[in-house]
Write an enzyme that holds these catalytic residues in place. Structure first.
Site, PDB file in Angstrom:
ATOM      1  N   GLU A 173       0.825  -1.207   0.000  1.00 21.67           N
ATOM      2  CA  GLU A 173       0.000   0.000   0.000  1.00 21.67           C
ATOM      3  C   GLU A 173       0.861   1.259   0.000  1.00 21.67           C
ATOM      4  O   GLU A 173       0.509   2.276  -0.606  1.00 21.67           O
ATOM      5  CB  GLU A 173      -0.933  -0.019   1.206  1.00 21.67           C
ATOM      6  CG  GLU A 173      -1.990  -1.105   1.106  1.00 21.67           C
ATOM      7  CD  GLU A 173      -2.573  -1.494   2.448  1.00 21.67           C
ATOM      8  OE1 GLU A 173      -3.504  -2.342   2.450  1.00 21.67           O
ATOM      9  OE2 GLU A 173      -2.108  -0.996   3.501  1.00 21.67           O
ATOM     10  N   ASP A 186      -4.759  -6.229  12.158  1.00 27.13           N
ATOM     11  CA  ASP A 186      -5.819  -5.587  12.944  1.00 27.13           C
ATOM     12  C   ASP A 186      -5.387  -5.446  14.403  1.00 27.13           C
ATOM     13  O   ASP A 186      -5.683  -4.433  15.053  1.00 27.13           O
ATOM     14  CB  ASP A 186      -7.111  -6.411  12.861  1.00 27.13           C
ATOM     15  CG  ASP A 186      -7.600  -6.586  11.433  1.00 27.13           C
ATOM     16  OD1 ASP A 186      -7.358  -5.685  10.614  1.00 27.13           O
ATOM     17  OD2 ASP A 186      -8.210  -7.633  11.144  1.00 27.13           O
TER      18      ASP A 186
END
Length: 609
Positions: A220, A375
């Site tokens: 990303e 997460d």
């Protein structure tokens, strides 16, 4: 050794300091489904294994798993996300309830809940089936309802925290939960949140948010640099070149290749490489329909729609070194105070305003063990920064949280007790007995509050303890740090249920409740209402069983006046004390003759009927 122990105590202090911190999570929520099978032969129709399903596990995924991790680590997590009115959505709601997440999701009829189904044999993932189309955009009404839920949840958290501005976590995984109007609203409302964390597959969509921290993967981060137009940077004597087209293709950002600069010196053999030389080509393919990057197993190649890190060109290139060289640019392009580039099993590289890169490491594990580890990293990093921890401390705790979750196959969740145990710190702060008197309760609760622990309170008769009770109490316990159960006295039960109840005396009922791992303390009350105990305890969360909304709970106004929250938890179907008693009675009416000894058992003479 003394220094290491002091460092662990310092880290544990940060973990304790974020207890109850209000965090709003918004984004793409999904359901993770794990199907474990056995396979010992191939089918005759094709060279494919024949699978026998042994067990199935459902877990919260995406933004929902970030919320679960925030709650498990001790934060007060509220999730706002669109969820389909379907079976997968129902399972996701159950996952959130079990984890103690405040479920403020918005049902979207006609738009399915995204699901990732993994089929495994011998802990090896054989295939993954994804459902939920990112092209299923929210309609105008859906966007309006989502914005309303966001605004209400923000104020709800602020009120629960005594006026403190909540923390915001944005999880944008390209599944359509955060269309342009929602992104614009969040940018416009940035000042309502003290700390903002952003995890997005396409960071360029979030210009103007000014997040406190962004946590891109290496893929990303390179995607953002490609769109921004990267520049050549010397790293270890080799110029790493970012190549990009003049304009973006229709289906994604500019293609980018990371490797030796054209005509420059390659890192692997020192030979000159002519511009554009690439005999092997890209390795791997983007996930169809997802339009986002993915890392291949060799750790060097990243592919996705319109963005490629080439394996051959990248030989000898250290991803951590490359990430460190671009931290300042990533901070500038995202507007973030902190950038944490995650490197999968290689750890992470973190940079802040001081320009000093910080490297953390992880332990390599099978891919099936690491699902959702990001997460856990995001949740711990966010909580630590929200608690004003120094950046090195936040980075250390985030990496530790991600690392200790990857011990087994499944969706990763890091719990506060696990994190403290990894720091060699005790997880219990009191030695009070489980069964307590009403006069002891004030002092016990005061001690818990001083330690920063949140109190959950519920009450009931609990006459014949059954599976429904146990699940209800486990869900209640997950809503805070400890659970106090107030049980009706025998006289109170008779007034509420009739002269033939209770079946079990309060001594037995209290002892069984106290034996449950999810129950911290049990107290008996004589009144028909627990109002006096609620006044004394002032619970952070009051829980009631039933299929009615919290506003209809009789004790609700009192709890809210005292500053607490009211939650209702549904019962397990076909599980109730009355149903069990009725079954016992029906069996006792069996017409078959029985021989009865007229001499009573002396041991029964002292028991109440």
């Amino acid at each position: 050794m003394a220094g290491a122990a002091a460092e662990q105590r310092r880290l544990a202090t940060v973990v304790e300091s974020w207890l109850g911190r209000p965090v709003l999570i918004v984004g793409d929520a999904m359901l993770d489904e794990w199907r474990f099978a056995d396979s010992d032969r191939l089918c005759r129709e094709a060279p494919a294994p024949v699978l026998t399903l042994r067990r199935r596990i459902s877990a919260a995924g995406g933004a929902a798993n970030t919320a679960v991790n925030v709650a498990a680590l001790g934060g007060r997590a509220v999730l706002v996300a669109p969820v389909g009115a379907d079976v997968a959505g129902d399972e996701l709601h159950d996952c959130l309830d079990r984890a103690g997440v405040w479920d403020r999701t918005v049902n979207q009829p006609g738009r399915p809940t995204p699901v990732k189904r993994r089929m495994l044999a011998g802990n090896q993932i054989l295939l993954r089936e994804d459902s939920g189309d990112p092209d299923d955009a929210l309609d105008h009404e859906g966007v309006t309802r989502l914005l309303t839920a966001l605004s209400c949840a923000t104020e709800e958290l602020r009120a629960a925290a005594g006026g403190e501005a909540p923390t915001l976590v944005v999880c944008d995984y390209g599944l359509g939960a955060l269309p342009a109007p929602v992104r614009a609203w969040l940018v416009e409302q940035r000042e309502r949140y003290a700390t903002v964390a952003l995890d997005a597959h396409d960071l360029a969509d979030w210009r103007g948010l000014a997040p406190t921290v962004v946590t891109p993967s290496f893929a990303e981060a390179t995607r953002l640099l490609a769109r921004a137009g990267g520049m050549t940077r010397p790293v270890g004597g080799t110029e790493l070149h970012l190549e990009h087209l003049d304009s973006d293709p229709a289906d994604g950002p500019s293609e980018m290749t990371v490797g030796a600069a054209p005509g420059g010196v390659r890192a692997d053999d020192g030979t000159a490489e002519p511009a554009g030389a690439d005999s092997t080509g890209p390795v791997g393919e983007p996930t169809p329909g997802e339009g986002r990057v993915a890392l291949t197993g060799d750790g060097l190649s990243v592919t996705g729609t319109g963005v490629t890190v080439n394996t051959r060109a990248g030989e000898g290139v250290d991803r951590a070194v490359l990430a460190e060289s671009r931290l300042a640019e990533l901070r500038a392009h995202t507007g973030a105070d902190v950038v944490a580039v995650t490197l999968d099993t290689e750890g992470a590289v973190v940079g802040g305003a001081d320009g000093e890169p910080r490297r953390s490491h992880s332990t390599p594990v099978p891919a099936s063990h690491a699902v959702g580890a990001g997460d856990a990293y995001l949740a711990a990093m966010t909580l630590a920064l929200a608690a004003d921890a120094p950046l090195p401390t936040a980075a250390q705790l985030a990496q530790l949280a991600a690392t200790i979750t990857v011990s087994d196959t499944g969706t990763c969740v890091c719990r506060r007790d696990d994190l403290l145990a990894a720091l060699d710190q005790p997880t219990e702060t009191t030695s009070h007995p489980a069964l307590v008197g009403g006069d002891e309760l004030d002092a016990i609760v005061a001690e818990y509050r001083e330690a920063g622990r949140s109190v959950v309170f519920t009450n009931g008769c609990f006459d014949v303890l059954h599976r429904g009770h146990v699940r209800y109490l486990e869900q209640a316990r997950a809503l805070g740090d400890l659970l106090i159960v107030a049980v009706n006295s025998d006289g109170s039960v008779r007034r509420l249920k009739g002269p033939d109840r209770p079946v079990n005396p309060v001594e037995d009922r209290g002892a069984l409740l106290a034996a449950l791992a999810c129950v911290d303390h049990v107290v008996v009350f004589e009144e028909d209402s627990p109002a006096a105990l609620i006044e004394a305890v002032r619970p952070d969360v009051y829980v009631k069983g039933g299929d009615y909304p919290p506003e209809l709970v009789p004790e609700g106004p009192l709890v809210r006046r005292l500053g607490g929250q009211v939650r209702t938890l549904g019962y397990v179907p076909d599980r109730s004390t009355s149903a069990i008693i009725e079954r016992i009675r029906s069996h006792s009416q069996d017409p078959s003759p029985q021989v009865v000894d007229p001499t009573p058992d002396p041991s029964l003479r002292t028991q109440a009927s």
